[in-house]
Design an enzyme around this catalytic site. Sequence first.
Site, mmCIF file in Angstrom:
data_model
loop_
_atom_site.group_PDB
_atom_site.id
_atom_site.type_symbol
_atom_site.label_atom_id
_atom_site.label_comp_id
_atom_site.label_asym_id
_atom_site.label_seq_id
_atom_site.Cartn_x
_atom_site.Cartn_y
_atom_site.Cartn_z
ATOM 1 N N GLU A 62 -5.479 6.199 -12.164
ATOM 2 C CA GLU A 62 -6.622 6.985 -11.739
ATOM 3 C C GLU A 62 -7.193 6.258 -10.519
ATOM 4 O O GLU A 62 -7.464 5.058 -10.607
ATOM 5 C CB GLU A 62 -7.645 6.993 -12.885
ATOM 6 C CG GLU A 62 -8.628 8.102 -12.765
ATOM 7 C CD GLU A 62 -9.674 8.087 -13.882
ATOM 8 O OE1 GLU A 62 -9.399 7.562 -14.973
ATOM 9 O OE2 GLU A 62 -10.769 8.599 -13.615
ATOM 10 N N ARG A 297 -0.553 -3.408 -24.611
ATOM 11 C CA ARG A 297 -1.098 -3.903 -23.351
ATOM 12 C C ARG A 297 -0.751 -5.353 -23.106
ATOM 13 O O ARG A 297 -0.617 -6.133 -24.043
ATOM 14 C CB ARG A 297 -2.623 -3.849 -23.395
ATOM 15 C CG ARG A 297 -3.174 -2.551 -22.998
ATOM 16 C CD ARG A 297 -4.698 -2.587 -22.986
ATOM 17 N NE ARG A 297 -5.110 -1.258 -22.602
ATOM 18 C CZ ARG A 297 -5.536 -0.927 -21.375
ATOM 19 N NH1 ARG A 297 -5.688 -1.847 -20.463
ATOM 20 N NH2 ARG A 297 -5.824 0.312 -21.085
ATOM 21 N N LYS A 307 -11.723 -2.924 -15.860
ATOM 22 C CA LYS A 307 -12.245 -2.533 -14.541
ATOM 23 C C LYS A 307 -13.746 -2.716 -14.465
ATOM 24 O O LYS A 307 -14.286 -3.126 -13.442
ATOM 25 C CB LYS A 307 -11.943 -1.045 -14.291
ATOM 26 C CG LYS A 307 -10.663 -0.801 -13.517
ATOM 27 C CD LYS A 307 -10.473 0.685 -13.268
ATOM 28 C CE LYS A 307 -8.989 1.018 -13.286
ATOM 29 N NZ LYS A 307 -8.700 2.430 -13.440
HETATM 30 P P1 ATP Z 1 -8.355 -0.356 -17.304
HETATM 31 O O1 ATP Z 1 -8.930 0.333 -18.501
HETATM 32 O O2 ATP Z 1 -7.818 -1.703 -17.595
HETATM 33 O O3 ATP Z 1 -9.254 -0.379 -16.134
HETATM 34 P P2 ATP Z 1 -6.979 2.053 -17.007
HETATM 35 O O4 ATP Z 1 -6.040 2.394 -18.084
HETATM 36 O O5 ATP Z 1 -8.283 2.707 -17.068
HETATM 37 O O6 ATP Z 1 -7.104 0.478 -16.872
HETATM 38 P P3 ATP Z 1 -5.452 3.609 -15.189
HETATM 39 O O7 ATP Z 1 -5.577 3.756 -13.720
HETATM 40 O O8 ATP Z 1 -5.721 4.799 -16.039
HETATM 41 O O9 ATP Z 1 -6.405 2.399 -15.596
HETATM 42 O O10 ATP Z 1 -4.060 2.952 -15.585
HETATM 43 C C1 ATP Z 1 -2.808 3.313 -15.057
HETATM 44 C C2 ATP Z 1 -1.747 2.885 -16.032
HETATM 45 O O11 ATP Z 1 -1.749 1.469 -16.219
HETATM 46 C C3 ATP Z 1 -1.960 3.504 -17.398
HETATM 47 O O12 ATP Z 1 -0.723 4.045 -17.822
HETATM 48 C C4 ATP Z 1 -2.406 2.351 -18.259
HETATM 49 O O13 ATP Z 1 -2.037 2.535 -19.588
HETATM 50 C C5 ATP Z 1 -1.688 1.170 -17.607
HETATM 51 N N1 ATP Z 1 -2.358 -0.088 -17.900
HETATM 52 C C6 ATP Z 1 -3.635 -0.420 -17.614
HETATM 53 N N2 ATP Z 1 -3.918 -1.656 -18.067
HETATM 54 C C7 ATP Z 1 -2.789 -2.145 -18.650
HETATM 55 C C8 ATP Z 1 -2.441 -3.371 -19.315
HETATM 56 N N3 ATP Z 1 -3.329 -4.344 -19.480
HETATM 57 N N4 ATP Z 1 -1.184 -3.520 -19.787
HETATM 58 C C9 ATP Z 1 -0.291 -2.531 -19.623
HETATM 59 N N5 ATP Z 1 -0.546 -1.360 -19.014
HETATM 60 C C10 ATP Z 1 -1.781 -1.139 -18.540
HETATM 61 MG MG MG Z 2 -7.229 4.816 -18.002
#
Ligand code: ATP
Ligand code: MG
Length: 606
Positions: A62, A297, A307
């Site tokens: 995103e 994760r 974030k």
């Molecule tokens: P965060 O909550 O840590 O800010 P997010 O999931 O909101 O991350 P997105 O931009 O939606 O951020 O994430 C893009 C992809 O990266 C998603 O498929 C998410 O599951 C994956 N992702 C984010 N953090 C991790 C992590 N710590 N380990 C593995 N995959 C991750």
């Molecule tokens: Mg997300």
Amino acid sequence: MAHAPQSPDSPKPSNFLRGIIERDLEAGTWSPRHFGGSPGDAAHHRAGPADPAKIRTRFPPEPNGYLHVGHAKSICLNFGLARDYGGVCHLRFDDTNPEKEEQEYVDAIIEAVRWLGFDWNVGGTSHLYYASDYFDFMYRAAEALVGAGLAYVDEQTPEQMRERRGDFNTPGTDSPFRSRTPEENLARLREMRAGSLDDGAAVLRAKIDMASPNINLRDPTLYRIKRATHHNTGDTWCIYPMYTYAHPIEDALENITHSICTLEFEDQRPFYDWLLESLADLGLLARPLPRQYEFGRLNLSYVITSKRRLRELVAEDIVAGWDDPRMPTLYGMRRRGYTPASIRAMADGSGASKTNIWLDYAVLDGCLRADLEEQAPRAMAVLAPMRLEITNWAELFGSADHIEPCHAPAHPQRPELGERAFGLARELWIERDDFAEVPAKGFFRLFPPKTLPDGSVVPGNKVRLKYGLVVECTGCEKDAAGVVTKVLARALPDTRSGTPGANAVKVKGTITWVAVHDALPATLNLYDRLFTEPQPEAGGRNFREVLNPRSKVVVTGWIEPSLADTPREHRLQFERHGYFVADRMDHSAGHPVFNRITTLKDSWTA
Ligand code: ATP
Ligand code: MG
């Protein structure tokens, strides 16, 4: 794409997704798929040839922030599986939420994924997609669901909806709007879309089962009314799809086979399948449909990746910005000097499993050292400078100003990288802690002669000046406060490195140095971990309580003259000190600035 070599005896990290893909490929699960050359509905794909990609994965960020090391895990996993199994990985911006998304983040994400070494251009086609390009289809699908009696417009207040949803122990109860006819619902949905209803006055919901033990199946919301300008579609829409509705559709339109996400989406999988099966039954999507798989994760010790928390670090000026070299953003890690190969090696080495994992930060540093040990040229630098005067210089070389030319290999195991040149002279910079007036037990570097009670004198200690010659400490000078200002030594004749006599005098220590006359001043940013605890937020602790006060120590040091034209982002090893990179923002030939990426050895584990 260059990848960090895996030694043949290192065990392959366990990754259950590989097993799933290999079974699929053997069973031909995905071979009936056609691909229309771009994302599209069933008719679009059916008209195309067999999909040339054996599998399709995607990385769907995103664009509401900078990517961090957790995202790197997901990028390496998705692009890596596609690469290894003859597939394609799409880069898709999941930009269905109009409020928080910005072009700045889109650009930074593109740059970061490229920097990590991945490419979404395959055979002349760019697989870079925006979920907002699918808004038309998403709305068409919504009308189709309404028409089939699978969705309805609910005009309860948010409180009423919450009350009727029930909880883990109580089944939900039906909304009074649930029994509207498809015709009524369609008319109402069109009014939502046309802007006749206020924000929040109604939502479109799937009609599944208000008594389902899985709360995600209790008529989840598909669309909401929200007057907001979207970065891609402007003011075209006043209704926006929910993430849980949009994401499965995005996957299906792009012909994704394995939709890989993190564990928290496990409970969403039944809805993912319900939605795609319903739309395939209605003829809108092509079968076989994508399948969702969840993995754990990646968390790194001493690091925070949420974030929201990262935003706090920036907002409260705890760090200098999103690209502060202590930030776990890819932007920050790049500036710190981590190589893409080291991040890929860490991600690949951690495999994929069904539980969230904590990886020791030392693993990342180990990957960096493994990568740079072979590549990074060597150089000398003095971080905490102290003057050393060779008092018999004129006697040995005929003049106090004599400069003795020295050469050193750019890399000890790689003669093809050439040599570096600098001068050895009467006055040098050495490390302050390479001298001890009163040596501790086991200290083998410079210390002065000592007169014993019986009047006999133990001579000062001898060390080799690396690439230079052997010197023997004869004393030191101090200021009025008793602080040592200069170390005095005499050089031993015929001990030049590389000459036959070099080994005639045995020494226990070798020290690094630069000469006062040709060394360049440099700003050296000595970075370390941002937190002192491996799990900064464990047990609900406020991370501000465990900030490492020494996470950034800036010193002015001296570097050897061969580094005069070092370009930005050039990585090297300062002998004895660690791996450094020329800062990609602040470094210039006139004002060298180097960031310490990591030390040569891990000092955090006992
Ligand atoms: P965060 O909550 O840590 O800010 P997010 O999931 O909101 O991350 P997105 O931009 O939606 O951020 O994430 C893009 C992809 O990266 C998603 O498929 C998410 O599951 C994956 N992702 C984010 N953090 C991790 C992590 N710590 N380990 C593995 N995959 C991750
Ligand atoms: Mg997300």
